[in-house]
Design an enzyme around this catalytic site. Structure first.
Site, PDB file in Angstrom:
ATOM      1  N   GLU A 429       0.725  -1.159   0.001  1.00 38.18           N
ATOM      2  CA  GLU A 429       0.065   0.038   0.049  1.00 38.18           C
ATOM      3  C   GLU A 429       0.698   1.228  -0.080  1.00 38.18           C
ATOM      4  O   GLU A 429       1.817   1.254   0.709  1.00 38.18           O
ATOM      5  CB  GLU A 429      -0.814  -0.166   1.198  1.00 38.18           C
ATOM      6  CG  GLU A 429      -1.601   1.244   1.825  1.00 38.18           C
ATOM      7  CD  GLU A 429      -2.022   1.083   2.918  1.00 38.18           C
ATOM      8  OE1 GLU A 429      -1.762   0.045   3.872  1.00 38.18           O
ATOM      9  OE2 GLU A 429      -2.951   1.992   3.560  1.00 38.18           O
ATOM     10  N   ASP A 502      -0.415  -1.223   6.107  1.00 39.09           N
ATOM     11  CA  ASP A 502      -0.122  -0.661   7.226  1.00 39.09           C
ATOM     12  C   ASP A 502      -0.911  -1.226   8.413  1.00 39.09           C
ATOM     13  O   ASP A 502      -2.071  -1.697   8.052  1.00 39.09           O
ATOM     14  CB  ASP A 502      -0.263   0.794   7.077  1.00 39.09           C
ATOM     15  CG  ASP A 502       0.762   1.500   6.347  1.00 39.09           C
ATOM     16  OD1 ASP A 502       1.854   0.861   6.181  1.00 39.09           O
ATOM     17  OD2 ASP A 502       0.416   2.716   5.948  1.00 39.09           O
ATOM     18  N   ASP A 504      -2.722   0.350  10.113  1.00 35.72           N
ATOM     19  CA  ASP A 504      -3.899   1.231  10.592  1.00 35.72           C
ATOM     20  C   ASP A 504      -5.088   0.920   9.861  1.00 35.72           C
ATOM     21  O   ASP A 504      -5.359   0.012   8.969  1.00 35.72           O
ATOM     22  CB  ASP A 504      -3.173   2.515  10.365  1.00 35.72           C
ATOM     23  CG  ASP A 504      -3.233   3.084   8.783  1.00 35.72           C
ATOM     24  OD1 ASP A 504      -3.349   1.902   7.921  1.00 35.72           O
ATOM     25  OD2 ASP A 504      -2.586   3.893   8.722  1.00 35.72           O
ATOM     26  N   ASP A 506      -6.688   2.589   7.390  1.00 34.00           N
ATOM     27  CA  ASP A 506      -6.545   2.455   5.716  1.00 34.00           C
ATOM     28  C   ASP A 506      -6.313   1.232   5.461  1.00 34.00           C
ATOM     29  O   ASP A 506      -6.380   0.395   4.445  1.00 34.00           O
ATOM     30  CB  ASP A 506      -5.743   3.683   5.403  1.00 34.00           C
ATOM     31  CG  ASP A 506      -6.530   5.048   4.913  1.00 34.00           C
ATOM     32  OD1 ASP A 506      -7.713   4.903   5.315  1.00 34.00           O
ATOM     33  OD2 ASP A 506      -5.947   5.899   4.827  1.00 34.00           O
TER      34      ASP A 506
END
Ligand code: 0RA
Length: 640
Positions: A429, A502, A504, A506
């Site tokens: 990503e 990641d 997180d 997103d």
């Protein structure tokens, strides 16, 4: 193994019993499907299934399941209690026979107690054989009866442990799986068990299942007054619905057919089929019966009321299933499943009965509620038209991507090795993480494809729109397999396809999207074990020249402890994204086959992601926000 001291008290029949239990221990695969974490959960289901059967028979309305910190599990119910009277031929308490004889669960003492026999149906004895120890308490006839078993064998005769009021009855079972059989550092998964117990409570109206996990002090109660009507409402909780839930329940020749239907404004179909409370994920005759009833009833209704013109073709099954949420749950005294592993109901009469019961009642429902009838037909018409348009668009995209797959995408950093058995594709990503990965990789066998986060913004997009997205097209051509009906795994250019996002929100979001894409359009890639998820660390922890990485919060605490110095002198940095890691760090922690951990994606993981996708991409904002808030901290967990 028969111990010396046992020999005198064990006659030939007992030895037969022991051989039976030995067979279970030697070939657990035949009885619980293996010795992996899935089989481990099966042990719990098997025990809980027995209590559910008691509830289905109408004698029990409370079941409690507790996972203890030592990994033992207690299942208790307030049913009649397993019979303890002495069996006239075997001269043993019925309880002991149930615990030690394969398939002794079914019928004894004249009355049959099992609605199921179920899919598992292997009985308590198989669980007992695979447990280091198993303790059982039966409350009935004013007494508490108790017996302990070790690896399937009673350590002492059934004893009476205490007195209780005559009207108190029930069964309490505690067992610890045997690590001689289940080798590996297994832990029961809370989320997996929760889903199962929720389903069981939905399809067993009126039963309360209390589930407590003492390892983490979490607990939940499941009780659904509305049965599968509640189930449908639950599935549609984030969707805009077109009408109240339709429900029918009827018994035909000893088989209970229970069905609930509700249409929503989404594109997806959510239909689940249960047989004796078991989620039959491979469908079967009950599902076929439900589907044909719906398609037929809707077509009949539309014709009869002039909503389909003579020149219009009938709605296809797919047309009548867009936006459909439905449950069919049958209770059958003698269910036939396709095989041990295929969870598919085969009884042919169930198809006829389901079709009749649902068809008749659903037809009446539409006639009596013409405005609902109209809105469902309108939805079907829209689906039929959209399907036609989408088919044309998709054909175009698939044709184009087949052409485009001849040229590899520009941003792919390919590897030099050509043998797919040796190569890996990292789907990364963001451009900055892509940069680190490109520098950190072993370019001999690792290829990198960076994706920009943009695809996330396609809210309420149908997947066929997402397929038109440039990033996704690049992915499809890099894989070399084509998609959908044109998918061909033999074209796969990399043996391992690794999603690296990641830790997180997103990251979780894009991973869900990718999993959904793979699930809907490239399923064999998952089935054949090619799809993985990378596990980047959460923290870098350093003390003077020593550097360690932590992959979980727990890891972090342990490592800090291990350094054995004042926490103030330790440097702790949390990785917010892959881009924060330099290429060496990324290699060491996440990409080096010697030291990394990869999670293999299973079909269930992907199916779960597919359900989540619906919610993430849907119109309703509160559930999405709730998802993001809940999962921001635990995105490495696959059970989203
Ligand atoms: C057979 C007969 C009777 C109860 C049960 C089995 C029974 C089995 C299990 C397994 C877990 N919980 C259970 N509760 C009950 C009833 C015999 C009678 O009282 O008439």
């Amino acid at each position: 193994m028969v111990h010396q001291s046992d020999i005198n008290s064990y006659d030939a029949k007992d030895i037969q019993v022991l051989e039976g239990l030995e067979a279970v221990r030697r070939r657990p695969g035949m009885y619980v499907g293996g010795t992996d974490i899935k089989a481990l959960h099966h042990l719990v289901y098997e025990v809980v299934d027995n209590s559910i059967d008691e509830a289905l028979a109408g004698f029990c309305n409370y079941i409690e399941v507790i996972i203890h910190p030592d990994k033992s599990v207690t299942v208790s119910d307030n049913g009649r209690g397993i019979p303890v009277d002495i069996h006239p031929e075997k001269k043993k308490p019925a309880l002991e026979l149930v615990m030690t004889m394969l398939h002794a669960g079914g019928k004894f003492g004249g009355g049959s107690y099992k609605v199921s026999g179920g899919l598992h149906g292997v009985g308590l004895s198989a669980v007992n054989a695979l447990s280091e120890w198993f303790e059982i308490e039966v409350m009935r006839d004013g007494k508490i009866h108790f017996q302990r078993y070790e690896r399937g064998k009673p350590v002492a005769p059934l004893e009476i442990k205490g007195k209780i009021p005559k009207n108190v009855t029930g069964t309490k079972q505690t067992f610890l799986f045997d690590t001689e059989i289940f080798k590996g550092d297994f832990e029961y998964k809370f989320a997996t068990l929760v889903q199962r117990f929720r389903e069981m409570a939905f399809v067993t109206r009126g039963v309360t299942i209390h589930f407590a996990d003492e390892r983490t002090n979490r607990e939940m109660n499941f009780y659904f007054e509305g049965g599968i009507t509640s189930f449908v409402r639950y599935l549609n909780r984030n969707r805009k619905v077109l009408h109240p839930v339709f429900h029918v329940e009827k018994e035909v020749n000893g088989i209970t057919i229970d069905a609930a239907i509700q249409y929503t404004d989404v594109y997806a179909e959510s239909v689940y089929a249960f047989a004796n409370t078991i989620n039959t994920i491979d469908g079967g005759t009950h599902l076929t019966g439900l589907r044909s009833a719906i398609t037929r009833t809707i077509n009949d209704y539309a014709r009869k009321n002039g909503l389909l013109k003579d020149s219009d073709p009938n709605f296809s099954g797919d047309d009548t299933r867009e936006g459909l949420t439905a449950i069919v749950s049958v209770k059958h005294p003698d269910p036939q499943f396709e095989s041990q592993t295929k969870v598919k109901l085969m009884n042919p009469e169930v198809q006829t009965y389901t079709q009749q019961v649902v068809g008749e009642a659903f037809g009446i429902f539409l006639e009596e509620n013409p405005s609902i009838g109209k809105s469902i037909i309108k939805k079907c018409l829209t689906s039929a038209r959209a399907r036609d348009a989408a088919r044309k668009a998709r054909d175009l995209i698939i044709r184009k991507s087949a052409l485009e797959s001849l040229t590899l995408p520009g941003k792919l950093a390919d590897c030099s090795e050509r043998d797919p058995d040796k190569t890996e594709l990292y789907i990364v990503e963001g451009d900055s993480a892509g940069g680190s990965a490109k520098q950190g990789r072993d370019r001999h066998f690792q290829a990198i494809l960076p994706l920009r986060g943009k695809i996330l913004n396609t809210e309420r997009a149908r997947l066929d729109k997402i397929l038109a997205n440039n990033e996704v097209k690049a992915l499809i051509s890099a894989l070399g397999t084509g998609i959908g009906v044109n998918f061909d795994v033999s074209g796969l250019r990399y043996g391992r396809v690794i999603i690296m996002t990641d830790a997180d929100v997103d990251g979780a979001h894009i991973r869900t999207l990718l999993l959904t894409l793979f699930f809907r359009y490239m399923q064999p890639l998952i089935e054949e074990g090619h799809l993985y998820i990378a596990q980047p660390p959460l923290y870098r922890i350093s003390y003077r020249k020593q550097i360690r990485y932590a992959y979980t919060e727990n890891d972090k605490d342990l490592i800090i402890q291990e350094f054995g110095v004042s926490p103030d002198s330790i440097k702790l940095s949390r990785y917010k994204g892959l881009g924060e890691m330099n290429p060496n760090q990324l290699w060491d922690t996440t990409m080096n086959p010697e030291s990394r951990t990869l999670l293999l994606v299973t079909i269930e993981d992907a199916a779960e992601a597919d359900r989540t996708f619906d919610m993430l991409m849907g119109a309703a904002v509160p559930p999405r926000r709730r998802f993001i808030q809940t999962h921001a901290r635990e995105v490495r967990n696959l059970d989203i």
